[in-house]
Design a protein around this motif. Structure first.
Motif: not given
Length: 108
Positions: A33-45, A58-61
């Protein structure tokens, strides 16, 4: 006696009522899940929210890396860099240089 919440704080009311949920999953699931988040530019949450079909904020600025440093950490880093522990901005600048050098070495 009920007090009215100031209007400028109204948007924080929902966040204050939210409850954080922690998951004790096998390390294999956590890393995936952490890897997916990183690859998607998202936080794990946020990745977990996507998986569960919940709305994602929305993603942080200014996404940034963070680390917590204690007084002892600043003292150790000051010694490493030949600075005074009170020179926190200069220590931060040196830390950023070290991180850039680390990544550059890893990518060669």
């Amino acid at each position: 006696m009920s007090r009215k919440i100031p209007e400028k704080w109204q948007s924080s009311v929902k966040a204050a009522k939210a409850t954080q949920v922690a998951f004790d999953l096998d390390e294999r699931f956590q890393m995936h899940i952490r890897r997916e988040a990183l690859e998607s530019g998202l936080s794990p949450s946020d990745r977990i929210r996507e998986i569960l079909g919940l709305p994602v904020n929305k993603r942080p600025k200014r996404p940034r890396l963070t680390v917590s440093l204690s007084g002892e950490d600043y003292q150790a880093l000051a010694e490493k860099y030949g600075l005074d522990a009170s020179q926190q901005l200069e220590i931060k600048r040196k830390l950023m240089e070290d991180l850039v050098i680390h990544v550059d070495k890893e990518q060669q």
